[in-house]
Design an enzyme around this catalytic site. Structure first.
Site, short mmCIF file in Angstrom:
data_model
loop_
_atom_site.label_atom_id
_atom_site.label_comp_id
_atom_site.label_asym_id
_atom_site.label_seq_id
_atom_site.Cartn_x
_atom_site.Cartn_y
_atom_site.Cartn_z
N GLY A 231 -11.83 -3.96 16.65
CA GLY A 231 -11.42 -3.88 15.26
C GLY A 231 -10.24 -2.96 15.09
O GLY A 231 -9.94 -2.16 15.97
N PRO A 232 -9.56 -3.06 13.95
CA PRO A 232 -8.38 -2.22 13.72
C PRO A 232 -8.74 -0.73 13.66
O PRO A 232 -9.91 -0.39 13.51
CB PRO A 232 -7.87 -2.71 12.35
CG PRO A 232 -8.93 -3.56 11.78
CD PRO A 232 -9.84 -3.98 12.86
N PRO A 233 -7.74 0.14 13.80
CA PRO A 233 -7.99 1.57 13.83
C PRO A 233 -8.64 2.05 12.53
O PRO A 233 -8.34 1.52 11.47
CB PRO A 233 -6.61 2.20 13.98
CG PRO A 233 -5.68 1.11 14.28
CD PRO A 233 -6.31 -0.18 13.94
N GLY A 234 -9.49 3.01 12.65
CA GLY A 234 -10.06 3.64 11.46
C GLY A 234 -11.21 2.90 10.84
O GLY A 234 -11.68 3.25 9.77
N THR A 235 -11.70 1.84 11.50
CA THR A 235 -12.77 1.05 10.89
C THR A 235 -14.16 1.53 11.28
O THR A 235 -15.13 0.96 10.84
CB THR A 235 -12.63 -0.43 11.23
OG1 THR A 235 -12.30 -0.55 12.61
CG2 THR A 235 -11.57 -1.09 10.41
N HIS B 46 15.53 -4.18 -11.10
CA HIS B 46 14.95 -4.66 -9.84
C HIS B 46 13.42 -4.77 -9.95
O HIS B 46 12.84 -5.82 -9.67
CB HIS B 46 15.34 -3.68 -8.73
CG HIS B 46 14.80 -3.99 -7.38
ND1 HIS B 46 15.57 -4.52 -6.37
CD2 HIS B 46 13.56 -3.85 -6.87
CE1 HIS B 46 14.82 -4.68 -5.29
NE2 HIS B 46 13.59 -4.28 -5.57
N GLU B 47 12.79 -3.71 -10.42
CA GLU B 47 11.32 -3.71 -10.48
C GLU B 47 10.80 -4.70 -11.52
O GLU B 47 9.78 -5.37 -11.29
CB GLU B 47 10.79 -2.31 -10.78
CG GLU B 47 11.19 -1.23 -9.78
CD GLU B 47 10.95 -1.59 -8.33
OE1 GLU B 47 10.09 -2.46 -8.06
OE2 GLU B 47 11.64 -1.04 -7.46
N THR C 254 -15.81 4.22 16.66
CA THR C 254 -16.33 5.42 17.30
C THR C 254 -17.52 5.96 16.53
O THR C 254 -18.49 6.43 17.12
CB THR C 254 -15.21 6.47 17.40
OG1 THR C 254 -14.05 5.85 17.95
CG2 THR C 254 -15.61 7.61 18.30
C1 NHX Z 1 18.21 5.01 -0.13
N1 NHX Z 1 16.18 4.22 -1.14
O1 NHX Z 1 17.70 4.85 0.96
C2 NHX Z 1 17.33 5.05 -1.34
C3 NHX Z 1 16.83 6.46 -1.57
C4 NHX Z 1 16.15 -1.30 -4.83
C5 NHX Z 1 15.52 0.10 -6.73
N2 NHX Z 1 19.49 5.13 -0.29
O2 NHX Z 1 12.19 -2.77 -3.23
O3 NHX Z 1 13.61 2.11 -3.17
O4 NHX Z 1 17.26 2.31 -1.53
O5 NHX Z 1 10.70 -2.96 -5.31
C6 NHX Z 1 9.03 1.20 2.47
C7 NHX Z 1 9.05 1.19 1.08
C8 NHX Z 1 13.78 1.58 2.57
C9 NHX Z 1 10.20 1.30 3.19
C10 NHX Z 1 10.25 1.28 0.42
C11 NHX Z 1 12.59 1.49 3.23
C12 NHX Z 1 12.65 1.49 0.50
C13 NHX Z 1 12.22 -0.43 -3.18
C14 NHX Z 1 15.14 1.72 0.57
C15 NHX Z 1 13.94 -0.15 -4.91
N3 NHX Z 1 11.04 -1.79 -4.75
N4 NHX Z 1 14.78 1.03 -1.67
C16 NHX Z 1 11.83 -1.77 -3.71
C17 NHX Z 1 14.04 1.09 -2.75
C18 NHX Z 1 16.27 2.88 -1.23
C19 NHX Z 1 13.83 1.58 1.21
C20 NHX Z 1 11.41 1.39 2.53
C21 NHX Z 1 11.44 1.39 1.15
C22 NHX Z 1 15.39 -0.07 -5.24
C23 NHX Z 1 13.69 -0.22 -3.42
C24 NHX Z 1 15.02 2.17 -0.84
ZN ZN Z 2 12.04 -4.38 -4.42
#
Ligand code: NHX
Ligand code: ZN
Length: 661
Positions: A236-240, A459-460, A243
């Site tokens: 199983g995956p980790p943390g399940t 975007h959101e 152990t």
């Molecule tokens: C940067 N961050 O890196 C800035 C701080 C498009 C409004 N210059 O898609 O935050 O641009 O819907 C896991 C989770 C990279 C890994 C989020 C790796 C985000 C997130 C880049 C919103 N929401 N992008 C999104 C965002 C960014 C990034 C990640 C991650 C934005 C977007 C990060």
């Molecule tokens: Zn996004």
């Protein structure tokens, strides 16, 4: 944790006062001594090598006070006096020790005549004659230079091997590398974990309880002619809780329990792994009936390479072979049951999985909704929580969490509550903890311009609109433009657990992921770098759709995935032509969903903009706020229904509407 002991053999019950054979301090003393010796023989003197003619010159002109003849190495050293010190080309003022000139002598019989000759010359010039000393060659110095390096090497090796074999606890040094390092739990040293502490995992528990039965009442099974299984594999995956389950077995079964990690077998010396396996099973046989538990067995049990010459790890294979023979060899292991845990059963060698070895595989999956509720209940026992805490809602919000994650949520929630000086832990603290664990730390201090805020909200709001308007869009929990971890904003969902995913669900998921970028294009007229993570996830889904699930139009029902991870090596299981088609299909699918997202957004532009404006105003908006704008979802999920039911019945707002502090 009980203290780890290296020596669990009967007859030598943990011998704490035993003197180790090589003490660490001996090493240090030896090193310091040899350094001192070196310093002594150096003694600050300076030796200048000269040729015979020059030596003769110095001797005749009275520059040398003492001559030391070394018969063995046939050289002569002359210690220079005040006058002589000025004769050599280096600055001797600062030097404290003797300044010597050394030269090879033509022959030892000549030298004594020569010295007489020089002394006569000196006497005629009214100068002090030189004293002569004979030396039989300093054997010690020579010995030191000959054997010193070897001694140091050996000491270094002893030192390293002690380091390797587990920090030298209990002593024994290199002489105990072949001993297994299993931890023993028995009558004197019990774990206090029982099956009651294992929440969820109902099926796994039944199977594992049966194993405890085998050991307690073997005759019940053997009377009917059944053979007792030799081992069970917890997968199983980790943390399940693999152990934990094993520990519960140790707590429940009244038999000794030997626990060891797969990586404990691995050592830099050849043959050690196999020796440890042998030793482990020897210990187990002495204690039978008993249980042996090997955690992370993939460290040794990974499938043996197909090609015997290339990149195979002989040592690991030897260890594995030894384990195979121990489990099902000619020797009888009556009353020894081996439990092992791994998160990659498909990587294990097939020989390990055949009947007679680990003939049972017990799947320990990520907890389902009801399991998560049980797990919450277990961890909430230790917390002071509000009496009407909605545990089902907590469980719904933690889809995909492992037992360890849930434990973490509970602890984090208590920390948050304590930080806010609360007397009890409330629902909102748990939500804060979940957000914290999924998304990372909130960063309200990050400077974001109004223009950026607007584009983040665009975007959101795009994500929110599309997931709301597509059939398989995940139930939305909230949308936020408060920076958290690496993300500037996010839409949060409570995904339904799905066993089988229809093609349309994958397409809708991709559409929802691309919606952020699409909204930027449609409503801002320009796109930004922020969507990189969305695009990465989209591309991965599209690729798996084509090469794993055989769902694309041009390559239907083909799976180029290799789940065992060792079929193809560096070659691809498809032709160049197919590779091109795969790339085309991936690009086509993504493009189609992107166009679809833009289309939907244009259709609901007014609603999208309302959501965006509300986001800019409030920074966090919830399920109900979105529902207000977009209307009830056409395709309600169970979670959506429950969110509405809760509200109707209790007349209270749903828990997510609790505004964040
Ligand atoms: C940067 N961050 O890196 C800035 C701080 C498009 C409004 N210059 O898609 O935050 O641009 O819907 C896991 C989770 C990279 C890994 C989020 C790796 C985000 C997130 C880049 C919103 N929401 N992008 C999104 C965002 C960014 C990034 C990640 C991650 C934005 C977007 C990060
Ligand atoms: Zn996004």
């Amino acid at each position: 944790m009980p203290p780890r002991s290296n020596n669990n053999r009967p007859g030598t019950p943990g011998n704490p006062g035993r003197k180790p054979m090589f003490n660490m301090y001996w090493m240090y003393a030896l090193i310091i001594l040899s350094l001192l010796a070196l310093y002594y023989f150096q003694d600050g003197s300076h030796t200048e090598k000269v040729n015979w003619t020059r030596f003769e010159e110095l001797a005749e002109t009275g520059c040398i006070s003492t001559i030391i003849i070394d018969k063995q190495s046939e050289d002569a050293e002359g210690i220079l006096n005040e006058k002589g010190r000025k004769q050599i080309p280096i600055n001797t003022d600062a030097m404290e020790g003797d300044i010597k000139v050394v030269t090879d002598i033509p022959s030892s019989s000549v030298i004594s005549e020569k010295i007489d000759e020089w002394n006569a010359t000196l006497a005629s010039g009214g100068m002090k004659p030189m004293t002569v000393e004979y030396e039989k060659g300093s054997n010690f110095t020579q010995l030191f230079w000959y054997f010193g390096p070897f001694v140091l090497l050996i000491l270094f090796w002893v030192f390293m091997s002690r380091r390797m074999s587990g920090g030298g606890s209990g002593g024994g040094g290199i002489f105990s590398v072949g001993k297994s390092k299993a931890t023993l739990f028995d009558k004197n040293n019990k774990t206090n974990v029982t099956f009651k502490d294992v929440a969820g995992l109902a099926e796994a528990k039944v199977e594992i309880e049966e194993i405890v039965e085998f050991l307690k009442n073997p005759q019940r099974y053997t009377e009917l002619g059944a053979k007792i299984p030799k081992g069970a594999l917890l997968v199983g995956p980790p943390g399940t809780g693999k152990t934990l389950l094993a520990k519960a077995v140790a707590g429940e079964a009244n038999v000794p329990f030997l626990s060891m990690s797969g990586s404990d077998f691995v050592e830099m010396f050849v043959g050690v792994g196999a020796a440890r396996v042998r030793d482990l099973f020897k210990q187990a046989k002495e204690k039978a009936p008993c249980i042996v538990f090997i955690d992370e067995i993939d460290a040794v049990g990974r499938a043996r390479g197909k090609n015997p010459n290339m990149g195979s790890n002989d040592e690991r294979e030897n260890t594995l072979n030894q384990m195979l023979t121990e489990m099902d060899g000619f020797g009888t292991n009556n009353g020894v049951i081996v439990l092992a845990a791994t998160n990659r059963a498909d990587m294990l060698d097939k020989a390990l999985l055949r009947p007679g070895r680990f003939d049972r595989q017990i799947y320990v999956d990520l907890p389902e909704l009801t399991d998560r509720m049980e797990i919450f209940n277990v961890h909430l026992r230790h917390l002071k929580v509000v009496p009407d805490l909605d545990i089902e809602q907590l469980a719904r919000q933690t889809q995909g969490f492992s037992g360890a994650d849930i434990a973490n949520v509970c602890n984090e929630a208590a920390l948050i509550a304590a930080r806010n000086n609360k007397k009890t832990v409330e629902y909102s603290d748990f939500m804060g903890a979940i957000d914290r664990i999924v998304g990372g730390l909130e960063k309200r201090s990050r400077v974001i311009t109004d223009e950026e805020k607007f584009s983040i909200a665009t975007h959101e709001a795009g994500h929110a609109t599309i997931t709301w308007m597509t059939q398989y869009g995940n139930p939305l929990v909230k949308v936020t433009i408060v920076p958290r971890g690496r993300a500037l904003g996010a839409a949060w969902y409570a995904p339904e657990a799905r066993q089988i995913i229809p093609t349309q669900a994958l397409l809708d998921t991709m559409c929802g992921l691309l919606a952020g970028r699409a909204a930027e294009e449609v409503f801002l007229g320009q796109i930004g770098t922020g969507a990189s993570d969305d695009l990465e996830r989209t591309t991965k889904i599209a690729r798996s759709l084509v090469i794993m699930y055989g769902m694309s139009d041009k390559l239907p029902n083909l799976n180029y995935n290799d789940s065992t991870g060792q079929e193809y090596g560096f070659t691809k299981p498809f032709s160049e032509e197919t590779a091109r088609i795969i790339d085309e299909e991936v690009a086509r699918i993504i493009n189609e969903q992107y166009e679809r997202a833009k289309e939907i957004l244009r259709k609901y532009a007014a609603q999208h903009n309302k959501i965006r404006d509300l986001l800019v105003e409030r920074e966090v908006i919830y399920h109900d706020d979105v529902q207000e704008i977009l209307g009830p979802r056409k395709w309600k999920s169970r979670t959506d229904e429950i969110m509405e039911l809760n509200r109707k019945e209790a007349g209270t707002p749903p828990p997510f509407s609790t505004p964040e502090k």
